[in-house]
Design a protein around this motif. Structure first.
Motif, short mmCIF file in Angstrom:
data_model
loop_
_atom_site.label_atom_id
_atom_site.label_comp_id
_atom_site.label_asym_id
_atom_site.label_seq_id
_atom_site.Cartn_x
_atom_site.Cartn_y
_atom_site.Cartn_z
N GLU A 69 22.69 29.03 20.07
CA GLU A 69 22.11 28.13 19.09
C GLU A 69 22.95 28.33 17.79
OE1 GLU A 69 19.43 26.40 19.45
OE2 GLU A 69 18.13 27.19 21.06
N VAL A 70 23.16 29.58 17.16
CA VAL A 70 23.83 29.88 16.10
C VAL A 70 24.99 29.08 15.67
CG1 VAL A 70 24.93 31.63 14.27
CG2 VAL A 70 22.68 32.06 15.81
N THR A 71 26.06 29.07 16.76
CA THR A 71 27.38 28.39 16.60
C THR A 71 27.05 26.82 16.84
OG1 THR A 71 27.97 28.79 18.93
CG2 THR A 71 28.79 30.35 17.35
N ARG A 72 26.05 26.45 17.51
CA ARG A 72 25.84 24.95 17.58
C ARG A 72 25.41 24.52 16.24
NH1 ARG A 72 21.43 22.30 19.32
NH2 ARG A 72 21.56 20.23 20.12
N ALA A 73 24.41 25.26 15.63
CA ALA A 73 23.75 25.02 14.43
C ALA A 73 25.00 24.85 13.31
CB ALA A 73 22.72 25.67 14.00
N ALA A 74 26.16 25.85 13.39
CA ALA A 74 27.14 25.91 12.58
C ALA A 74 27.94 24.58 12.57
CB ALA A 74 27.68 27.20 12.64
N ALA A 75 28.09 24.45 13.56
CA ALA A 75 29.28 23.14 14.17
C ALA A 75 28.57 21.87 13.47
CB ALA A 75 29.21 23.05 15.49
N ARG A 76 27.25 21.93 13.30
CA ARG A 76 26.76 20.74 12.71
C ARG A 76 26.19 20.91 11.31
NH1 ARG A 76 22.62 19.49 17.90
NH2 ARG A 76 24.21 17.93 18.84
N GLY A 77 26.81 22.13 10.80
CA GLY A 77 26.62 22.09 9.25
C GLY A 77 25.30 22.68 8.80
N GLY A 78 24.39 23.22 9.85
CA GLY A 78 22.96 23.65 9.60
C GLY A 78 22.91 25.27 9.44
N LEU A 79 23.90 25.96 9.29
CA LEU A 79 23.82 27.23 9.29
C LEU A 79 22.73 28.02 8.49
CD1 LEU A 79 25.20 29.83 11.18
CD2 LEU A 79 26.88 29.64 9.18
#
Ligand code: GLY
Length: 422
Positions: free
Chosen positions: A309-319
Motif C-alpha cells: 500500500e505504501v509503495t503503491r501510493a508513493a508510485a502514484r505521488g500520494g505518499l
C-alpha cells in the motif's frame, strides 16, 4: 483480483521484501527475477538476470505484472523503470536519470555541490595524470578512491597512505579493475565520525523516513578485514536522536528530493543515503538508489504498515496521505557467510540446522540453493538470521543463538553485530 508484484534481485534483501509484500491482503502473487532459494519458497522465481532489461520486461508482460518495486541496484540505471512504465506497468523506483544519484558518483558529487548538500571534499577524474596531480596537492591523511559506477559494493577503497591511493587510482583508471564502472573515479578526503544508514520512501515530492539502521561493512570483528556488502545490521541505530533525525532530513534528504525535482528527474523509489555523523553534523558518504542489504532484513520486519500500500501510493505521488507505522521493537540481523568472502571461497556445502530455528526468527536466504531436498551454499553471504526483541540485548541474544544453529563447512559470522547498542 490481487496485485501481481515484480522484484528484481537475488539476495536476502529481495527475500525480505517478498516476505513483507506477501503480508499484504492486496498482493496476490510476487515474482522475483532471478530470485533465490528463499524467494522460491514463497514466490515465483523468473529466469532473467538483474541486468537483462528486455528479458525482465518480457517476463513482466508474460506474467501480467501490475506493480514493480525496485529494491536492488543493477536494473534502474539501465532503464528498467522507464521501460516498464512505457509498457503501462506501475513502478515504485527511480528512472535511469534519477538512479544516477548512485550509479554515477561523479554526477552525484556535482549534484551535491549544486544543492549544497554536505559531503566529503573531493573531485572526479577520468584522467590518470590529473588524478595523480590532485593527489600530490592534498595534505596527508586518509583518502577514499571510489569507482564512479556500480561495483557490487566493492568500489570504494580506503587508503591510509599516498602510495595506497596511487595503487587504487592506477587499478581503477589504468587497469580497469571495475570495467567501465571505474572509467571515472572520485577521490575524497576521509570524514571522521560514525555511520548510519538512512532509508526513505520517496514519491518525487515527499520523503518518509524509515527507522535508522547500522550496517557492519568489514568482514571481521572490530571493523577488521575487507569491505563486504554487509556482515550484519541492527535497528534502531545507537546514537540517533530526534535532533539528529531533524538535521538529516533538513540537510541531506529534503534537498535531494527538491533538487532532483528541480533538475527535471524527480526521485521516486526508496532512497538510501549512507550518512557519516561528523563533528560538523551529518554528511553524505553516498546516496544509494535502492534498499540496503542487510539493512532491509532488519528494517522490513519492523514495518507495521502494508509495504504494498505504501509503495503503491508513493508510485502514484500520494505518499503525503499515507501513515507509515513501525514497531518500536529492535531487530538484529547476523549474516552467515562462507569463509574467504569477500574474496575467494568454496561453495556447494550442505547447510544444516534450518529446521532448528525458532519459530519467530527469520532466515532470509542469499547465497543458497536447493539440492537433494535441502540447501547448499552457493555464494559468499549465505543467509541473514534476524530476530526482534523487547530490547536490543534480547534481539541480539536470540539472533546469535539461532545463527549458531546454522552450520556448514567454512561458515563464519561476525560476533560483534549490535554490540555497541547493548
Ligand atoms: N549494506 C550496504 C549496502 O547495501 O550498500
Amino acid at each position: 483480483m490481487g496485485a501481481r508484484v515484480l522484484l528484481v534481485g537475488q539476495g536476502g534483501r529481495e527475500h525480505a521484501t517478498a516476505w513483507k509484500l506477501l503480508q499484504s491482503p492486496r498482493v496476490e502473487h510476487v515474482f522475483v527475477a532471478p530470485g533465490n532459494s528463499g524467494t522460491a519458497l514463497i514466490a515465483t522465481n523468473l529466469p532473467p538476470r538483474t541486468t537483462d532489461i528486455e528479458g525482465i520486461v518480457a517476463a513482466a508482460k508474460q506474467h501480467r505484472i501490475d506493480f514493480y518495486l525496485a529494491c536492488s541496484d543493477d536494473p534502474q540505471p539501465l532503464g528498467l523503470v522507464d521501460r516498464l512504465q512505457a509498457e503501462g506497468i506501475l513502478c515504485y523506483g527511480p528512472s535511469a536519470a534519477a538512479a544516477r544519484i548512485e550509479a554515477n558518483k561523479s554526477w552525484a558529487k556535482g549534484f551535491m555541490s549544486r544543492h549544497r548538500i554536505p559531503t566529503a571534499d573531493g573531485r572526479a577524474f577520468d584522467d590518470y595524470a590529473a588524478a595523480c596531480t590532485y593527489l600530490e596537492s592534498l595534505p596527508p591523511g586518509k583518502l577514499w578512491v571510489k569507482a564512479s559506477g556500480l561495483a557490487a559494493g566493492k568500489g570504494a577503497v580506503g587508503c591510509e597512505t599516498r602510495s595506497e591511493a596511487l595503487s587504487a587510482i592506477k587499478e581503477m583508471l589504468v587497469d580497469h579493475q571495475f570495467g567501465t564502472s571505474s572509467d571515472t573515479i572520485v577521490i575524497e578526503r576521509d570524514m571522521p565520525g560514525w555511520e548510519t544508514s538512512c532509508h526513505a520512501f520517496c514519491d518525487g515530492k515527499t520523503a518518509v523516513l524509515w527507522p535508522f539502521s547500522t550496517d557492519y561493512k568489514r568482514s571481521l570483528d572490530g571493523g577488521e578485514g575487507l569491505n563486504t556488502g554487509g556482515m550484519g545490521a541492527y535497528s534502531p541505530s545507537a546514537g540517533i536522536s530526534d535532533t539528529l533525525i531533524g538535521d538529516i532530513r533538513r540537510l541531506v534528504v529534503d534537498p535531494v528530493i527538491a533538487g532532483m525535482a528541480a533538475e527535471g528527474h524527480p526521485y521516486n523509489g526508496t532512497l538510501y543515503p549512507g550518512i557519516m555523523v561528523t563533528a560538523e553534523g551529518p554528511k553524505i558518504v553516498e546516496y544509494n538508489a535502492r534498499q540496503g542489504d542487510p539493512e532491509s532484513q532488519v528494517l522490513l520486519p519492523r514495518l507495521k504498515s502494508d509495504l504494498y500500500e505504501v509503495t503503491r501510493a508513493a508510485a502514484r505521488g500520494g505518499l503525503a496521505s499515507m501513515e507509515v507505522r513501525w514497531s518500536s521493537r529492535p531487530s538484529v540481523g547476523i549474516v552467515v557467510a562462507s569463509r574467504g568472502y569477500p574474496e575467494s571461497f568454496e561453495t556447494g556445502f550442505t547447510i544444516r540446522g534450518l529446521d532448528a530455528i525458532d519459530r519467530d526468527v527469520l532466515v532470509f536466504h542469499a547465497g543458497m540453493k536447493s539440492a537433494g531436498g535441502g540447501f547448499v551454499t552457493s555464494g559468499g553471504r549465505v543467509c541473514t538470521v534476524v530476530a526482534m526483541g523487547d530490547t536490543m540485548e534480547e534481539a541480539r541474544a536470540i539472533a546469535y543463538d539461532n545463527a549458531r544453529r546454522i552450520t556448514f563447512e567454512n561458515a563464519y559470522y561476525r560476533t560483534d553485530i549490535a554490540l555497541e547498542a547493548v
